[in-house]
Design a protein around this motif. Structure first.
Motif, PDB file in Angstrom:
ATOM      1  N   LYS A   1       4.166   4.674   5.342  1.00 10.70           N
ATOM      2  CA  LYS A   1       2.756   5.066   5.232  1.00 10.70           C
ATOM      3  C   LYS A   1       2.195   4.682   3.868  1.00 10.70           C
ATOM      4  CE  LYS A   1      -0.576   8.832   5.362  1.00 10.70           C
ATOM      5  NZ  LYS A   1      -1.391   8.115   4.405  1.00 10.70           N
ATOM      6  N   ASP A   2       2.968   4.918   2.818  1.00 11.24           N
ATOM      7  CA  ASP A   2       2.521   4.529   1.480  1.00 11.24           C
ATOM      8  C   ASP A   2       2.318   3.026   1.393  1.00 11.24           C
ATOM      9  OD1 ASP A   2       2.552   7.174   0.488  1.00 11.24           O
ATOM     10  OD2 ASP A   2       4.680   7.023  -0.048  1.00 11.24           O
ATOM     11  N   ALA A   3       3.227   2.263   1.993  1.00  5.68           N
ATOM     12  CA  ALA A   3       3.096   0.801   2.000  1.00  5.68           C
ATOM     13  C   ALA A   3       1.830   0.390   2.748  1.00  5.68           C
ATOM     14  CB  ALA A   3       4.327   0.167   2.641  1.00  5.68           C
ATOM     15  N   SER A   4       1.572   1.038   3.862  1.00  5.04           N
ATOM     16  CA  SER A   4       0.367   0.747   4.640  1.00  5.04           C
ATOM     17  C   SER A   4      -0.893   1.088   3.848  1.00  5.04           C
ATOM     18  CB  SER A   4       0.408   1.539   5.945  1.00  5.04           C
ATOM     19  OG  SER A   4      -0.720   1.262   6.726  1.00  5.04           O
ATOM     20  N   ASP A   5      -0.859   2.183   3.121  1.00  7.08           N
ATOM     21  CA  ASP A   5      -2.002   2.572   2.290  1.00  7.08           C
ATOM     22  C   ASP A   5      -2.233   1.532   1.180  1.00  7.08           C
ATOM     23  OD1 ASP A   5      -2.243   4.851   3.840  1.00  7.08           O
ATOM     24  OD2 ASP A   5      -1.401   6.203   2.316  1.00  7.08           O
ATOM     25  N   ALA A   6      -1.149   1.076   0.566  1.00 10.68           N
ATOM     26  CA  ALA A   6      -1.268   0.054  -0.480  1.00 10.68           C
ATOM     27  C   ALA A   6      -1.882  -1.220   0.097  1.00 10.68           C
ATOM     28  CB  ALA A   6       0.094  -0.241  -1.096  1.00 10.68           C
ATOM     29  N   ARG A   7      -1.409  -1.601   1.275  1.00  8.14           N
ATOM     30  CA  ARG A   7      -1.919  -2.821   1.916  1.00  8.14           C
ATOM     31  C   ARG A   7      -3.401  -2.692   2.221  1.00  8.14           C
ATOM     32  NH1 ARG A   7      -1.050  -5.605   7.636  1.00  8.14           N
ATOM     33  NH2 ARG A   7      -1.327  -7.748   6.953  1.00  8.14           N
TER      34      ARG A   7
END
Length: 127
Positions: free
Chosen positions: A112-118
């Motif tokens: 989820k954090d990776a998706s938010d960063a993206r």
């Protein structure tokens, strides 16, 4: 021909920052955030998030990890150092998300954090 050789020689001695390409750095960072968001193991998520952080902060930035690849090495000094003032604040949000993913031990939370960063990187890249 002589002018081309001279221009090439000058280009070789100029610092990389002269040729900084924030759009390319953001594209690569976003790709790696996407890889992290889809990775199935925490180790692979963390690997790609290190690439994201390295692209965002650049080799002189806080959080740069030389033990991990910097897929943006030829793109400039890092997306944040190369960005406009307006972009920098927004990219800090992406960096915060990537760092949260690096700190996470739960796969779903890190994804989820990776998706938010993206999402944040893509938003800035469209400006």
């Amino acid at each position: 021909m002589k002018k081309i050789l001279i221009a090439s020689a000058v280009a070789m001695i100029l610092p990389t920052a002269v040729f900084a390409d924030v759009t390319a750095e953001l594209t690569v960072a976003s790709q790696h955030a996407g890889f992290a968001a889809k990775a199935g193991s925490i180790d692979m998520i963390h690997t790609h998030l290190h690439h994201v952080v390295n692209c965002l902060v650049g080799p002189k930035g806080t959080g740069f990890d030389a033990s991990n690849a910097n897929p943006c090495a030829k793109g400039g000094n890092g997306a944040i150092p190369d960005a406009s003032a307006a972009q920098k604040a927004k990219l800090q949000t992406a960096l915060t998300a990537a760092n949260a993913g690096l700190a996470a031990t739960d796969v779903a939370a890190a994804q989820k954090d990776a998706s938010d960063a993206r999402s944040e990187e893509r938003r800035v890249g469209k400006e």
